[in-house]
Design an enzyme around this catalytic site. Structure first.
Site, PDB file in Angstrom:
ATOM      1  N   ASP A 174       0.943  -1.306  -0.175  1.00 15.19           N
ATOM      2  CA  ASP A 174      -0.188   0.046   0.015  1.00 15.19           C
ATOM      3  C   ASP A 174       0.826   1.399   0.002  1.00 15.19           C
ATOM      4  O   ASP A 174       2.144   1.425   0.980  1.00 15.19           O
ATOM      5  CB  ASP A 174      -0.830   0.176   1.258  1.00 15.19           C
ATOM      6  CG  ASP A 174      -1.899   0.411   1.174  1.00 15.19           C
ATOM      7  OD1 ASP A 174      -1.865   1.595   0.591  1.00 15.19           O
ATOM      8  OD2 ASP A 174      -2.846   1.240   2.385  1.00 15.19           O
TER       9      ASP A 174
ATOM     10  N   ASP B 115      -2.870   2.350  -6.675  1.00 16.30           N
ATOM     11  CA  ASP B 115      -1.380   2.277  -5.318  1.00 16.30           C
ATOM     12  C   ASP B 115      -2.069   1.115  -4.072  1.00 16.30           C
ATOM     13  O   ASP B 115      -0.848   1.896  -2.942  1.00 16.30           O
ATOM     14  CB  ASP B 115      -1.650   3.932  -4.500  1.00 16.30           C
ATOM     15  CG  ASP B 115      -3.032   3.842  -3.252  1.00 16.30           C
ATOM     16  OD1 ASP B 115      -4.074   3.148  -4.072  1.00 16.30           O
ATOM     17  OD2 ASP B 115      -3.027   4.322  -2.558  1.00 16.30           O
ATOM     18  N   GLU B 116      -2.268   0.430  -4.795  1.00 14.81           N
ATOM     19  CA  GLU B 116      -2.853  -0.672  -3.883  1.00 14.81           C
ATOM     20  C   GLU B 116      -2.344  -2.557  -4.491  1.00 14.81           C
ATOM     21  O   GLU B 116      -2.895  -2.622  -5.747  1.00 14.81           O
ATOM     22  CB  GLU B 116      -3.809  -0.448  -2.732  1.00 14.81           C
ATOM     23  CG  GLU B 116      -3.964  -0.975  -1.562  1.00 14.81           C
ATOM     24  CD  GLU B 116      -5.384  -0.949  -1.330  1.00 14.81           C
ATOM     25  OE1 GLU B 116      -5.873  -2.557  -0.383  1.00 14.81           O
ATOM     26  OE2 GLU B 116      -5.565   0.214  -1.497  1.00 14.81           O
TER      27      GLU B 116
END
Lengths: 377, 370
Positions: free
Chosen positions: B19, B114-115
């Protein structure tokens, strides 16, 4: 079955066939490796119905023949943690016992009855190819393969033979790689689209083998087989019509320049530092004996570098812009001293070829940029 | 010591959850170092009706969080610097990050830019080592930090990555899974939102371990069959969902069931706006735009209807979603009949970039061969 071998050798063999074993398949047995012991030889099979790999290794001592299915991932992990010690493997019913010094594993296996049969290779066309050459053919084309699932026929490398001329071709619609090789003795015409995964795994397997040795390839209507020493690697072919590369290959180009490859590579890599922030767009401005490479990005900055080039044909200045990644993909994989760049206009296909090696062609489509349009207006 | 029994599914896989720390804001700060140490908000401008997409840790100190309206954020911290999201840039960085992941595994499930979850079971190295390397390679390739969670499944990896945020790593080996879950608040389980939490609290459950002694049949009686089975597993750290590599989203939606049926049109309009904000925020986060907007209504007598419309241009804009949904609402019997549930869905995301034959950038058009 009962035999002994070195855990690392067994592990190596398992990791080869594991490439054809599904992680989580709806068909349970496809998560298993097929082990069969016969005449001092252990044969391992992985098969995910797309790719099948069969690999054999000699065993140190064999006491009893037999066969079993075991979860590939489990036995691979076990062998990886036995510190290269000798192991004894024995099956009773559907249980596989692994003994190594004071370690004992008992793994539940399955009967081999339900395992899909390893496809037979008994038709098609068989030809030999030197490992070094095959490696080169794959290396110079695999990076242009498309991953667009809506265009499955582009998800692999087209292997095509016209008499004594073997070609590997790949394209994603933005660029096309064509590598050819003279092959005396391969006389039959054929064409087959080999999936990316198969090509990629084959290139890994042959990476460590002696370069001067040869392997054999068998192309049939639905499948391709690679016979690599003790390994048989089978893959389903991709169906569909591969686009005709001759139609996109420009017959002649207005501008043609000779550029030292290393200078172009270094400059393109520098240009990319800035271009990465603006969709990788890099502009090439050609003058008689100089190429100016430029990139810029809002709120970041600009890059400019000059390279000495030799004009081979054409006159006047010319401009063309590319996605620099596509340029780098090709020139990184070449090892020639000089390249020839040919194009007719800023919106038509551009050809990049090694100056002295006529058997590799890279066709790249430019990016039509806004500021070029303004210049036109 | 109490004898630990390890659930067999905990021994089969090693999963890493990565993350990025305040991704959008971190990218902006990286590219403009003068923003360093300042409250930075990426999202709509304060005057607009936009929402906060991400904000820096400095902004979080003012109680600002993602999905909050930008004007609310402005009230809390007038000195905050508001930046319009540059999704092209974030996508480019995201692909750099994904390139790092690909060095370790092909089994990657991106949840957003983003993860991502990574299944690294096949890799020779320990999960911890892989997570360490990924973190350092992400940093050297992008100058951005991320947090990592390593665990035997997606549930544990995801909770773990949140534990040492920012720029941290949390590893939960299979034999520690039970201890890890034990004192965890149920709210930490992804999927337990504020409503479920309240319900569980009202039944006297706050921590995961408090679920353990309850027999499944009793849980089913209290929570319903589906919820019970789910919570029974999750509270014990059990999660068998595979890491899905090809996740092609077909639609995205949000809905809300009301504790009391709604009659008042103004109130209903307000709820439609809230749901639009949620859907829009999810779309923006996942970098999606859709063409078809669907309104779902359940009347108080449990009759359920949907109304949908396709608009001309794909959107993820909160105002547009709201306008269109509200227009759809006017075609229903809402107002005359009271409403129990409202939902908004967006679909027809259309071809992804790769299937477009030519690609148009802000600064040019990639030409195609055929």
């Amino acid at each position: 079955m009962k035999f002994s071998c070195q855990s690392d050798q067994f592990q190596k063999a398992l990791s080869i066939v594991d490439k054809a074993i599904s992680n989580r398949s709806s068909v349970n047995v496809l998560e298993y490796v097929f082990l069969s012991l016969k005449e001092n030889k252990l044969t391992l099979i992985g098969n995910d119905l797309e790719i099948g790999i069969k690999h054999s290794i000699p065993v140190d001592s064999m006491e009893q023949e037999g066969e079993i299915l075991v979860k590939s991932k489990t036995i691979l992990s076990i062998m990886g943690r036995l510190q290269n010690h000798p192991v004894t493997i024995e099956t009773t019913e559907n249980v596989l016992k692994i003994k190594s010094e004071k370690v004992d594993f008992e793994i539940l296996g399955l009967s081999t009855n339900d395992y899909p049969q390893f496809p037979k290779v008994n038709d098609g066309y068989l030809f030999p190819i030197q490992i070094e050459e095959l490696k080169d053919l794959i290396k110079k084309t695999i990076f242009s393969v498309s991953f667009d699932e809506t265009k499955q026929f582009l998800n692999g490398i087209l292997i095509k033979n016209e008499p004594e001329h073997l070609s590997f071709i790949s394209t994603d619609g933005f660029r096309l790689s064509l590598k050819q090789k003279k092959c005396e003795g391969i006389d039959k015409e054929f064409s087959a689209i080999v999936p990316f995964k198969a090509m990629n795994e084959v290139s890994k397997i042959i990476q460590t083998l002696p370069q001067e040795e040869s392997i054999e390839i068998n192309v049939s209507e639905k499948q391709v087989a690679f016979f690599i020493g003790e390994t048989t690697f089978l893959s389903r072919l991709i169906e569909g019509q591969f686009p005709d590369y001759r139609q996109v290959m420009p017959s002649e180009s207005v501008h043609s320049y000779v550029i030292p490859r290393k200078l172009l590579l270094d400059a393109s890599e520098r240009a990319q530092i800035i271009a990465a922030e603006s969709n990788n767009v890099v502009r090439f401005n050609f003058f008689d004996n100089e190429l100016i490479i430029k990139s810029n990005a809002n709120a970041l900055g600009e890059f400019k570098e000059g390279i000495d080039v030799n004009r081979e044909s054409g006159e006047g200045d010319s401009k063309i812009a590319f996605n620099v990644k596509l340029i780098l993909d090709a020139i990184k994989n070449l090892d020639d001293e000089d390249l020839v760049i040919k194009f007719s206009s800023e919106v038509s296909p551009c050809v990049i070829q090694p100056k002295n090696e006529g058997d590799y062609t890279y066709i790249i489509m430019p990016i039509r940029t806004n500021d070029f349009q303004e210049t036109d207006a | 010591m109490e004898k630990m029994s390890i659930h067999p599914t905990l021994l089969q896989r090693k999963i890493v959850h990565i993350d990025m720390d305040c991704f959008y804001a971190a990218v902006e700060v990286r590219d403009n170092p003068s923003l360093k140490g300042k409250p930075v908000i990426v999202g709509g401008q304060p005057g607009s009706r936009g929402v906060v997409a991400t904000c820096s840790y400095e902004a979080r100190k003012f109680g600002i969080h993602s999905a909050m309206s930008s004007s609310q954020a402005y009230k809390r911290c007038p000195s905050a610097i508001f930046i319009k999201p540059n999704s092209e840039k974030y996508r480019a960085v995201s692909s750099q990050i994904r390139d790092v992941f690909k060095r370790y595994t092909d089994v990657i499930e991106p949840l957003s830019l983003d993860e991502a979850f990574l299944d690294v079971t096949e890799h020779q190295l320990y999960g911890t080592e892989i997570a360490k390397r990924i973190r350092s390679e992400v940093f050297s390739d992008t100058e951005l930090t991320c947090s990592a969670g390593v665990g035997p499944n997606k549930l544990i990896a995801k909770i773990a990555s949140d534990m040492n945020k920012p720029n941290g790593i949390t590893v939960v080996p299979p034999h520690k899974a039970k201890v890890f879950m034990e004192h965890l608040s149920l709210r930490k389980i992804p999927g337990v939102g504020s409503v479920t939490e309240k319900k569980l609290n009202s039944l006297g459950f706050k921590l995961c371990k408090e679920i353990w002694p309850i027999h499944i049949s009793e849980l089913e009686r209290k929570l319903g069959k589906r919820m019970a089975g789910w919570l029974y597993d999750r509270s014990r750290g059990i999660d068998e969902r595979p890491v899905r590599t090809e996740r092609i989203r077909k639609s995205l939606s949000a809905e809300r069931t009301f504790s009391e049926d709604l009659n008042d049109l103004d109130k209903i309009q307000e709820e439609i706006r809230k749901i639009s904000v949620r859907v829009s925020e999810q779309l923006v986060k996942k970098d999606l735009k859709g063409k078809t907007i669907t309104l779902k209504i359940k009347y108080s007598d449990f009759e359920q209807i949907t109304r949908c419309i396709s608009i001309e241009r794909k959107t993820n804009d909160v105002d547009e979603l709201f306008e269109v949904s509200y227009q759809l609402l006017l075609k229903t019997e809402v107002g005359a009949r009271s409403v129990r549930l409202l939902g908004i869905g967006v679909s027809s995301f259309g071809d992804s970039e790769v299937t477009d034959s030519s690609i148009t950038f802000s600064n040019g058009v990639q030409q195609v061969l055929f």
